[in-house]
Scaffold this motif. Structure first.
Motif, mmCIF file in Angstrom:
data_model
loop_
_atom_site.group_PDB
_atom_site.id
_atom_site.type_symbol
_atom_site.label_atom_id
_atom_site.label_comp_id
_atom_site.label_asym_id
_atom_site.label_seq_id
_atom_site.Cartn_x
_atom_site.Cartn_y
_atom_site.Cartn_z
ATOM 1 N N ALA A 183 1.840 2.000 -13.487
ATOM 2 C CA ALA A 183 2.939 1.846 -14.456
ATOM 3 C C ALA A 183 3.557 0.455 -14.487
ATOM 4 O O ALA A 183 3.805 -0.090 -15.568
ATOM 5 N N PRO A 184 3.805 -0.208 -13.320
ATOM 6 C CA PRO A 184 4.449 -1.520 -13.403
ATOM 7 C C PRO A 184 3.541 -2.623 -13.935
ATOM 8 O O PRO A 184 4.043 -3.683 -14.320
ATOM 9 N N ALA A 185 2.232 -2.396 -13.970
ATOM 10 C CA ALA A 185 1.297 -3.484 -14.270
ATOM 11 C C ALA A 185 0.607 -3.363 -15.615
ATOM 12 O O ALA A 185 0.128 -4.375 -16.145
ATOM 13 N N ILE A 186 0.526 -2.175 -16.180
ATOM 14 C CA ILE A 186 -0.276 -2.026 -17.410
ATOM 15 C C ILE A 186 0.555 -1.549 -18.584
ATOM 16 O O ILE A 186 0.004 -1.207 -19.632
ATOM 17 N N ARG A 194 -4.693 -16.821 -9.733
ATOM 18 C CA ARG A 194 -3.440 -16.401 -10.394
ATOM 19 C C ARG A 194 -3.523 -14.954 -10.867
ATOM 20 O O ARG A 194 -2.517 -14.241 -10.903
ATOM 21 N N LEU A 195 -4.728 -14.497 -11.240
ATOM 22 C CA LEU A 195 -4.881 -13.079 -11.576
ATOM 23 C C LEU A 195 -4.615 -12.201 -10.349
ATOM 24 O O LEU A 195 -3.946 -11.159 -10.460
ATOM 25 N N VAL A 196 -5.116 -12.621 -9.202
ATOM 26 C CA VAL A 196 -4.841 -11.871 -7.974
ATOM 27 C C VAL A 196 -3.330 -11.808 -7.715
ATOM 28 O O VAL A 196 -2.803 -10.764 -7.306
ATOM 29 N N PHE A 197 -2.636 -12.903 -7.973
ATOM 30 C CA PHE A 197 -1.173 -12.917 -7.845
ATOM 31 C C PHE A 197 -0.538 -11.842 -8.725
ATOM 32 O O PHE A 197 0.374 -11.126 -8.293
ATOM 33 N N LEU A 198 -1.054 -11.696 -9.963
ATOM 34 C CA LEU A 198 -0.484 -10.732 -10.906
ATOM 35 C C LEU A 198 -0.867 -9.294 -10.559
ATOM 36 O O LEU A 198 -0.135 -8.356 -10.902
ATOM 37 N N VAL A 199 -2.013 -9.109 -9.919
ATOM 38 C CA VAL A 199 -2.445 -7.754 -9.553
ATOM 39 C C VAL A 199 -1.757 -7.296 -8.267
ATOM 40 O O VAL A 199 -1.353 -6.137 -8.145
ATOM 41 N N VAL A 200 -1.600 -8.205 -7.320
ATOM 42 C CA VAL A 200 -0.992 -7.840 -6.039
ATOM 43 C C VAL A 200 0.506 -7.584 -6.197
ATOM 44 O O VAL A 200 1.044 -6.597 -5.672
ATOM 45 N N GLY A 201 1.210 -8.462 -6.946
ATOM 46 C CA GLY A 201 2.675 -8.397 -7.009
ATOM 47 C C GLY A 201 3.248 -7.030 -7.352
ATOM 48 O O GLY A 201 4.116 -6.520 -6.635
ATOM 49 N N PRO A 202 2.794 -6.379 -8.444
ATOM 50 C CA PRO A 202 3.392 -5.082 -8.796
ATOM 51 C C PRO A 202 2.999 -3.932 -7.869
ATOM 52 O O PRO A 202 3.552 -2.835 -7.978
ATOM 53 N N THR A 203 2.019 -4.168 -6.984
ATOM 54 C CA THR A 203 1.565 -3.073 -6.113
ATOM 55 C C THR A 203 2.030 -3.221 -4.675
ATOM 56 O O THR A 203 2.254 -2.224 -3.984
ATOM 57 N N VAL A 204 2.169 -4.479 -4.211
ATOM 58 C CA VAL A 204 2.598 -4.713 -2.830
ATOM 59 C C VAL A 204 3.516 -5.929 -2.792
ATOM 60 O O VAL A 204 3.063 -7.042 -3.079
ATOM 61 N N ASP A 205 4.769 -5.744 -2.482
ATOM 62 C CA ASP A 205 5.654 -6.860 -2.166
ATOM 63 C C ASP A 205 6.728 -6.361 -1.212
ATOM 64 O O ASP A 205 6.797 -5.163 -0.900
ATOM 65 N N LEU A 206 7.555 -7.291 -0.728
ATOM 66 C CA LEU A 206 8.491 -6.925 0.337
ATOM 67 C C LEU A 206 9.475 -5.846 -0.098
ATOM 68 O O LEU A 206 9.705 -4.868 0.624
ATOM 69 N N LYS A 207 10.045 -6.021 -1.297
ATOM 70 C CA LYS A 207 11.045 -5.020 -1.703
ATOM 71 C C LYS A 207 10.386 -3.683 -2.007
ATOM 72 O O LYS A 207 10.960 -2.627 -1.765
#
Length: 333
Positions: free
Chosen positions: A140-143, A283-296
Motif C-alpha cells: 500500500a505505501p509504495a504502489i 535510487r530505485l532500491v532506495f525507493l523500494v526499501v524506504g516504504p518497507t523498512v525504515d527506523l520509524k
C-alpha cells in the motif's frame, strides 16, 4: 467477595476523593519550567547540529502524522463498521491466492507506511490471514496512485522509474506474504490488547479504537522519528559521495540510507531524484526499501505486532527489497 477500592480513578481523582497529580498537572509544570528557563534553553537550541536535528525530527513527524491519523481512522472503520464476513467474501479463500489479492488492494488505498501499519493490524484482528495483511502492509505505501505520481514528477522524462518502483514493490510485498505463509509462526505476532468494543455503541466503539491506536502507534512514531533525526546529524555526508562510485556499494549505501532517513513514501522520490551522483538502480532500491523498512516503521511494527515479529520481518524484508529492487532496476532501467 467485595473487591478492594481502586488506587486511582479517571479525571485525576484518587479513591479518597482527592485529586492526584495527572497529565494536566504535569503539562502545567512543564510550561512553567519552559517560561522560567527560556533563556538558557534558547541558547542551547541555537547550536547548528541541534537545529538540524530538530528540523529533521519535525519534518518526519509533519510528513507522517496526517497519514498515521488517516490509517488509524480507517483502521477503526474496519474494526467497527466492516463485518467479519466481508473479508471472507472479498479475499480468496486460499491463503496463497489471498496474498497477491491483498497486495494489489494497495493500489486503491492512498497512504504511507505509517497509516498501513494500524490498518494491517486491524485486518488481522478481523480474521484476515497474516500473510495477506502483511502483503497489504508492504504494498500500500509504495504502489498507490499518489506515490507513483510523485515518482513520475520527481523523475521527469523517466516514466520507467515509476513502473519499476511499482513492479518491484509489489513483487517484494507478495514474496514476503508467501514467505510468511511458508515460514511464519502465529506466536511471533502479538497484537496489543485493545479495549473490548463489542459492548459499546458504534460511535463510542469507533472513538475508543481511534484513541487506542493513535496513542499506541503515535508513541512509536515519535521514537522512530527521533532515531532518524539522530542518524541524519551523526552520519557525515561525505561518506555518501565516496560510495557513489562503486555499483554494489552504492546500492547497499542507498538501501541503508533509506532505512536510516525514514522518509515518508509520499516524499522520498524527490530525495532520491536529488541523489544524482548515484545510479538509477541504486535510487530505485532506495525507493523500494524506504516504504518497507525504515527506523520509524520498524518501531511501529514492534509496537503493533510485537518485537518477536519485528526482529524477523524487518531484516528479511530488507534483503528481499534490495535483491528485487536491484534485479528490476537492471532489467527496466
Amino acid at each position: 467477595m467485595e473487591r478492594p477500592p481502586a488506587a486511582g480513578g479517571p479525571g485525576g481523582h484518587d479513591a479518597g476523593g482527592g485529586r492526584r497529580f495527572g497529565s494536566v498537572e504535569l503539562l502545567a509544570v512543564l510550561l512553567v519550567l519552559l517560561v522560567v528557563f527560556r533563556n538558557p534553553l534558547a541558547s542551547l537550541i541555537s547550536d547548528a547540529r541541534l537545529q538540524t536535528w530538530t528540523t529533521v525530527f519535525v519534518s518526519v513527524l509533519v510528513q507522517a502524522v496526517p497519514f498515521l491519523v488517516f490509517g488509524v481512522v480507517l483502521s477503526a472503520v474496519i474494526a467497527v463498521f466492516v463485518p467479519r464476513s466481508f473479508w471472507a467474501r472479498a479475499l480468496p479463500r486460499h491463503p496463497a491466492l489471498a496474498v497477491p489479492a491483498a497486495g494489489l488492494a494497495g493500489v486503491v488505498l492512498p497512504g504511507c507506511e505509517c497509516g498501513s501499519v494500524p490498518i494491517a493490524g486491524s485486518l488481522i484482528r478481523r480474521g484476515v490471514t497474516p500473510a495477506a495483511a502483511l502483503a497489504f502492509l508492504l504494498a500500500a505505501p509504495a504502489i498507490n496512485p499518489i506515490v507513483l505520481t510523485a515518482t513520475v514528477v520527481a523523475f521527469p522524462g523517466r516514466p520507467m522509474m515509476a513502473v519499476a518502483r511499482g513492479v518491484a514493490s509489489l513483487v517484494v510485498a507478495v514474496a514476503m506474504g508467501w514467505l510468511w505463509l511458508r515460514l511464519g509462526r502465529t506466536e511471533w505476532i502479538k497484537l496489543p490488547h485493545r479495549p473490548d468494543l463489542d459492548g459499546l455503541s458504534r460511535g463510542n466503539a469507533f472513538w475508543a479504537a481511534v484513541r487506542h491506536d493513535l496513542m499506541h502507534a503515535g508513541g512509536f512514531l515519535v521514537v522512530g522519528a527521533a532515531a532518524a533525526a539522530t542518524i541524519n546529524v551523526v552520519v557525515p555526508e561525505r561518506w555518501l559521495s565516496s560510495l557513489a562510485g562503486n555499483a554494489a556499494l552504492s546500492v547497499l549505501a542507498l538501501a541503508i540510507l533509506a532505512v536510516l532517513l525514514s522518509i515518508c513514501s509520499e516524499a522520498d522520490a524527490f530525495v532520491a531524484a536529488s541523489l544524482s551522483q548515484f545510479s538509477l538502480t541504486s535510487r530505485l532500491v532506495f525507493l523500494v526499501v524506504g516504504p518497507t523498512v525504515d527506523l520509524k516503521l520498524i518501531s511501529m511494527q514492534a509496537g503493533v505486532f510485537g518485537r518477536r515479529f519485528a526482529v524477523r520481518f524487518a531484516p528479511a524484508t530488507l534483503v528481499a527489497a534490495i535483491v528485487v529492487g536491484t534485479g528490476v532496476g537492471a532489467v527496466l532501467l
